[in-house]
Design a protein around this motif. Structure first.
Motif, PDB file in Angstrom:
ATOM      1  N   PRO A 109       0.801  -1.227   0.000  1.00  0.00           N
ATOM      2  CA  PRO A 109       0.000   0.000   0.000  1.00  0.00           C
ATOM      3  C   PRO A 109       0.829   1.269   0.000  1.00  0.00           C
ATOM      4  N   GLY A 110       2.122   1.155   0.265  1.00  0.00           N
ATOM      5  CA  GLY A 110       2.991   2.314   0.249  1.00  0.00           C
ATOM      6  C   GLY A 110       3.123   2.991   1.608  1.00  0.00           C
ATOM      7  N   THR A 111       4.218   3.734   1.752  1.00  0.00           N
ATOM      8  CA  THR A 111       4.421   4.618   2.907  1.00  0.00           C
ATOM      9  C   THR A 111       4.511   6.037   2.378  1.00  0.00           C
ATOM     10  N   ARG A 112       3.589   6.876   2.857  1.00  0.00           N
ATOM     11  CA  ARG A 112       3.616   8.279   2.406  1.00  0.00           C
ATOM     12  C   ARG A 112       4.471   9.087   3.369  1.00  0.00           C
TER      13      ARG A 112
ATOM     14  N   PRO B  40      -6.107   2.353  -7.377  1.00  0.00           N
ATOM     15  CA  PRO B  40      -7.289   3.050  -6.833  1.00  0.00           C
ATOM     16  C   PRO B  40      -6.862   4.037  -5.749  1.00  0.00           C
ATOM     17  N   PRO B  41      -7.688   5.021  -5.466  1.00  0.00           N
ATOM     18  CA  PRO B  41      -7.334   6.008  -4.434  1.00  0.00           C
ATOM     19  C   PRO B  41      -7.025   5.339  -3.099  1.00  0.00           C
ATOM     20  N   SER B  42      -5.884   5.646  -2.546  1.00  0.00           N
ATOM     21  CA  SER B  42      -5.450   5.138  -1.240  1.00  0.00           C
ATOM     22  C   SER B  42      -5.371   3.614  -1.168  1.00  0.00           C
ATOM     23  N   ARG B  43      -5.242   2.980  -2.303  1.00  0.00           N
ATOM     24  CA  ARG B  43      -5.111   1.515  -2.314  1.00  0.00           C
ATOM     25  C   ARG B  43      -3.934   1.108  -3.177  1.00  0.00           C
ATOM     26  N   LEU B  84     -18.198   1.914 -11.438  1.00  0.00           N
ATOM     27  CA  LEU B  84     -17.683   2.907 -10.487  1.00  0.00           C
ATOM     28  C   LEU B  84     -16.359   2.456  -9.880  1.00  0.00           C
ATOM     29  N   GLY B  85     -16.209   1.155  -9.689  1.00  0.00           N
ATOM     30  CA  GLY B  85     -14.979   0.624  -9.104  1.00  0.00           C
ATOM     31  C   GLY B  85     -13.774   0.705 -10.030  1.00  0.00           C
ATOM     32  N   LYS B 111      -5.606   9.477 -14.957  1.00  0.00           N
ATOM     33  CA  LYS B 111      -6.649   9.390 -13.935  1.00  0.00           C
ATOM     34  C   LYS B 111      -7.990   9.149 -14.624  1.00  0.00           C
ATOM     35  N   LEU B 112      -8.645   8.051 -14.286  1.00  0.00           N
ATOM     36  CA  LEU B 112      -9.935   7.714 -14.877  1.00  0.00           C
ATOM     37  C   LEU B 112     -11.054   8.042 -13.894  1.00  0.00           C
TER      38      LEU B 112
END
Lengths: 116, 116
Positions: A109-112, B40-43, B84-85, B111-112
């Motif tokens: 997930p990464g480290t920000r 995906p955002p934050s994933r 949406l996913g 970015k989609l």
């Protein structure tokens, strides 16, 4: 399969401080990669391990960066004397040692990192 | 040196419609692999689809397919029946067939956005 995990998920530090990130790859994967990703960009390769051996290191990686994988399992990435330009997402990925479709890299997930 | 270019910083599509994301690359090699990854955002980053350069047949994975034009060095991703996913950053990546470290070279991403 617990996937690739990274710790911490977020790190805020002051300029000049040292930080260390940890990556735990998928257990049977002996290849491990570190990347840096800045906002709006694709990942940039930093370094690569096969088991405990660091086989490749990007020219982008300054002497302030060091990575280890002491027992061929988890890996750590240390940044010494952090600078504001080090602010980025640090991604870890692993893959198994076979060719073919198994050359897929599995990402954590990464480290920000935010350097103030 | 190989490069990967994604010329569309952002794309939007209505839910259930089809969208195509563009990727071009530059290489003098004949043996290589191309990938589309989704973030995906934050994933975490996950592999969407993979194409071997020596295969003329375009890869498909359910609603995802590619249009691989080797002579034009183009590798576009088509997403059918957008959901949406599917909203995420999409990255195109290249791997040399002669690189034993399997290092990936990445585009800057698209970015989609999926409109409900």
């Amino acid at each position: 399969d617990t996937g690739v995990s990274q710790d911490p998920r977020h790190k805020i530090t002051k300029r000049g401080q040292n930080v260390t990130f940890r990556c735990d790859p998928i257990s049977e994967h002996n290849r491990l990669y570190w990347y840096r990703q800045t906002l709006g960009q694709g990942p940039e390769f930093l370094t690569y391990f096969q088991n405990e051996a660091q086989l490749e290191k990007s020219r982008l990686l300054s002497d302030r960066f060091s990575a280890e994988r002491p027992k061929g399992s988890f890996s750590t990435l240390e940044i010494q004397r952090t600078e504001q330009g080090d602010s980025a997402m640090y991604l870890c990925a692993s893959r198994p040692d076979q060719s073919g479709y198994t050359d897929t890299q599995y990402f954590g997930p990464g480290t920000r990192l935010t350097v103030l | 040196a190989q490069t990967v270019t994604q010329s569309q910083p952002e794309m939007s599509v209505q839910e259930a419609e089809t969208v195509t994301l563009s990727c071009t690359y530059d290489t003098s090699e004949s043996d290589y692999y191309l990938f589309w990854y989704k973030q995906p955002p934050s994933r975490q980053m996950i592999l969407v689809i993979r194409q071997e350069a020596y295969k003329q047949q375009n890869a498909t994975e359910n609603r995802f397919s590619v249009n691989f034009q080797k002579a034009a060095k183009s590798f576009s991703l088509k997403i059918s029946d957008s959901q949406l996913g599917d909203a995420a950053m999409y990255f195109c990546a290249y791997r040399s067939g002669s690189d034993s470290n399997y290092q990936l070279i990445w585009g800057a991403g698209t970015k989609l956005i999926i409109k409900p």
